[in-house]
Structure formats: C-alpha cells, structure tokens
Design a protein around this motif. Structure first.
Motif, PDB file in Angstrom:
ATOM      1  N   ASP A  61       0.852  -1.206   0.000  1.00 25.83           N
ATOM      2  CA  ASP A  61       0.000   0.000   0.000  1.00 25.83           C
ATOM      3  C   ASP A  61       0.880   1.245   0.000  1.00 25.83           C
ATOM      4  O   ASP A  61       0.656   2.190  -0.765  1.00 25.83           O
ATOM      5  N   GLU A  83      -5.795   7.369  -0.448  1.00 23.73           N
ATOM      6  CA  GLU A  83      -6.337   6.604   0.681  1.00 23.73           C
ATOM      7  C   GLU A  83      -5.306   6.518   1.807  1.00 23.73           C
ATOM      8  O   GLU A  83      -5.672   6.465   2.972  1.00 23.73           O
ATOM      9  N   GLU A  84      -4.052   6.517   1.446  1.00 24.25           N
ATOM     10  CA  GLU A  84      -3.001   6.273   2.444  1.00 24.25           C
ATOM     11  C   GLU A  84      -2.466   7.538   3.096  1.00 24.25           C
ATOM     12  O   GLU A  84      -1.529   7.465   3.880  1.00 24.25           O
ATOM     13  N   ASP A 102      -6.724   5.379  -4.942  1.00 20.77           N
ATOM     14  CA  ASP A 102      -6.565   4.233  -4.044  1.00 20.77           C
ATOM     15  C   ASP A 102      -5.369   3.498  -4.642  1.00 20.77           C
ATOM     16  O   ASP A 102      -5.512   2.768  -5.623  1.00 20.77           O
ATOM     17  N   LEU A 104      -3.511   1.048  -3.907  1.00 21.64           N
ATOM     18  CA  LEU A 104      -3.527  -0.408  -3.949  1.00 21.64           C
ATOM     19  C   LEU A 104      -4.861  -0.868  -3.365  1.00 21.64           C
ATOM     20  O   LEU A 104      -5.086  -0.727  -2.162  1.00 21.64           O
ATOM     21  N   ASP A 105      -5.725  -1.333  -4.230  1.00 22.65           N
ATOM     22  CA  ASP A 105      -7.053  -1.776  -3.790  1.00 22.65           C
ATOM     23  C   ASP A 105      -7.068  -3.298  -3.659  1.00 22.65           C
ATOM     24  O   ASP A 105      -6.531  -4.002  -4.518  1.00 22.65           O
ATOM     25  N   SER A 107      -6.116  -4.896  -0.663  1.00 22.04           N
ATOM     26  CA  SER A 107      -4.871  -5.222   0.061  1.00 22.04           C
ATOM     27  C   SER A 107      -4.888  -6.595   0.732  1.00 22.04           C
ATOM     28  O   SER A 107      -3.842  -7.214   0.890  1.00 22.04           O
TER      29      SER A 107
END
Ligand SMILES: O=P(O)(O)OC[C@H]1O[C@](O)(COP(=O)(O)O)[C@@H](O)[C@@H]1O
Ligand SMILES: [Mg+2]
Ligand SMILES: [Mg+2]
Length: 335
Positions: A61, A83-84, A102, A104-105, A107
């Motif tokens: 992520d 998102e992070e 996003d 990395l969706d 995870s």
C-alpha cells in the motif's frame, strides 16, 4: 528504464491528460512487476501501519502510494489525495489537475496471489484541496483503474465511453483492446460479502433472499454468487460478463455508510460503469452527481447491470409489510 511511451494507443486520451495517464501507467508497469515477483521482492503484504480509515496498511500500500505521489509531481497534478494519506498533498502549485487515488485496492489479497488494483479519479484542480475533491462527482474528467491479475490492464473513461488497454509483457506498453466496453445485462451473478447478512437493512436482505430462493422464489431463476474482496477485480468481472456488486451500509460499528470511500473508490468506478452502460448508486440514488462530505467519507455502493441496480433501489421503495414478508408473500414485482 522504459524507453517507449507506456501507452501505445493514445487516441482516446485527451492530450491534456496524457502526461497524467502516462505517469499512472509507468508506475502501474513497475507495480505489476513487483507484484509478479511477490515474496522475491520482500514481504509485500506485511502490516506496517494504519490509515485514516482505520485500515491496516500493508507494505505494498505504502510502496504504491509513494511511487504514484513521486511520479505525479511532474505530471501537471496540483492536488494529490490518497487513501493512504490523511490530507491532500500539493504536488505542483501550477498543476492543472487534481488526482484522487486508491494506490492499492484489495490489500487483503496481496499475499494470496489474487487480483488487486489501483483506482484513480481526476478533476480539474480548484484553488484549494477541498474544492478540488469535495465537489459533484459528475465533474470528474477521468476515472479508471489498473488491474494487476493474470493480465495487467488499464480500464478508464474520459466521458466518451469506457476503454480497455492490456499491458503487453513483451513491449511493456498498454495496448488498446476495447474502445467501448458495454456491460452485458444477461448475467445472473451477484457479489456481496454475505457474512454480513445479519447486519444488513431489510431491503438488502430481501433482495438477496429473493436471489437465494432461486427457481422456487419470486425471481423464478437461479443465481450465482461471487466475492473476491477486491473492488477492482469485481468491477472487471462485471464489466466483462455483467452482474451486480453490493457493499451496502450495515449495522456494524463504523459501517453505517458501508466500507468503500466515495472520492477515490466509488466515484471513479461509477464513472467507468456508467460510461459502459451500467448504473452505480448508493443503493438508492446515483453516485454520479453526489458530493463527498469529507476526503475519506464512505458511501454505500451498488453497481453493475442497470436493471439489477434499479431493482435493488426499488426494494427500498417497497412498503414495510412487503419487505418484511417472506419472499413467498412479497408483492412480486418483476423489473
Ligand atoms: O473485507 P470486506 O469487508 O469484504 O471488504 C472488501 C472490500 O474492501 C476493499 O478491499 C477496500 O479496499 P482497500 O484494500 O483499498 O482498503 C475492497 O477492494 C473490497 O471490495
Ligand atoms: Mg480500495
Ligand atoms: Mg487501498
């Protein structure tokens, strides 16, 4: 180091957005390789922190977020919302666009060799970060995702149909393979995390009950269920062979508005789906046109073939006595 342009066929991509799309694809090509190498490249699925949404952050992520954030600095992006990251980053004060991502969706699937993805949404930049992202989602100028699966693909829209590109592993370029995807409306598949059944509202339970009742139920037809736990993978399946996805709000603590985030998950997926002839709602009303109240706000999310998504909205309009009744007694409307 990539020498060729990362996207071979640029004709559907507005010229002003090509620097951003190239940047996303360059990072996507690198991530695809990292994901393919899996544990040979380190513990990609190791827990390393927690984000604003309360999700555990995995090493991949953060690696993905760092890579996109860094590469997009030179791609005409003023505001970067991830998102992070808790808040919006200003990448280039002169940049013309705002990009939400996003990185990395899916995870939870990193370590199990199941498809994962990157989701992105692009607006014209506004004067301040909130104004860039907290605005009606139908103002997006682009939305899409990269899926890292058996094949790595880019699926995106600029408001003129939904295009699909395949990463050719030999040339390391995304090659256009579909100019205007259309969601089939014949599927009998639904996707929902059924372990939450007891937490759902009555209309959602009633809809799923009627699917599960199969040929003996009011729908007089058997259905199949899927749940990958990767929004990107579910989207890709639905674009390819139809069906419907539901992540409704439910009664669990913190899940009144479901799990998925409006700005960088639901809005871009809704754009892609509607440009492919489908429909995306918050279970009742269309997502496109809604405005997130804050950067990491969640929304219930239902999308897929139009007739199925409309049917789910219609269950919310049934009178209480019908939605509470066993399926055998329900006013058996058929859309
Ligand atoms: O584990 P659950 O509750 O079934 O949720 C699965 C959903 O969560 C997500 O993994 C959320 O995305 P992230 O992995 O980016 O946090 C979606 O891809 C997926 O649809
Ligand atoms: Mg996600
Ligand atoms: Mg994510």
């Amino acid at each position: 180091m990539q020498t060729e342009n990362p996207i071979r066929d640029l004709q559907h991509i507005p010229a002003a957005l090509q620097p951003i799309m190239n940047a996303l694809c360059e990072v996507g090509i690198d991530l695809s390789r990292v994901i393919q190498r899996g544990p040979l490249g380190g513990a990609l699925g190791a827990a390393v922190g927690e984000n604003t949404g309360g999700d555990t952050q995995k090493a991949l992520d953060l690696m993905a977020d760092d890579a996109f954030c860094e590469r997009l600095k030179a791609a005409n992006v003023r505001h970067y919302a991830s998102e992070e990251q808790d808040t919006v980053a200003v990448l280039d004060p002169e940049g013309a666009y705002a990009l939400a991502i996003d990185p990395l969706d899916g995870s939870s699937n990193i370590d199990v060799n199941v498809s994962i993805g990157t989701i992105f949404s692009i607006f014209e930049a506004a004067e301040d970060p909130d104004a860039s992202f907290l605005r009606p989602t139908d103002q997006q100028v682009a939305g899409g995702y990269i899926i890292y699966g058996p094949q790595t693909m880019l699926v995106c829209t600029f408001g003129n149909g939904t295009q699909e590109y395949l990463l050719d592993p030999d040339s390391k370029q995304f090659v256009l393979v579909a100019e205007a995807i259309k969601i089939p409306d014949t599927s009998r598949e639904f996707a929902i995390n059924a372990s939450n059944y007891r937490h759902w509202s009555r209309p959602i339970r009633a809809y799923i009950d009627d699917c599960l009742a199969g040929e003996e139920g009011p729908r007089a037809s058997n259905f199949n269920m899927r749940w990958v736990a990767s929004l990107v993978a579910e989207t890709h399946r639905i674009l390819t062979r139809g069906g419907v996805f539901l992540y409704p709000g439910d009664a669990r603590k913190g899940y009144a508005r479901g799990r998925l985030r409006m700005v960088y998950e639901c809005a871009p997926i809704a754009f892609v789906i509607q440009q492919a002839g489908g429909l995306a709602t918050d279970a009742q009303d269309p997502i496109l046109g809604k405005t997130a109240e804050k950067l990491h706000a969640r929304t219930p999310f239902v999308f897929g073939s139009t007739d199925k998504v409309s049917r789910i909205a219609a269950y919310h309009d049934l009178p209480d006595e019908e939605v509470n009744a066993l399926f055998g007694n329900r006013g058996l409307f058929r859309v």
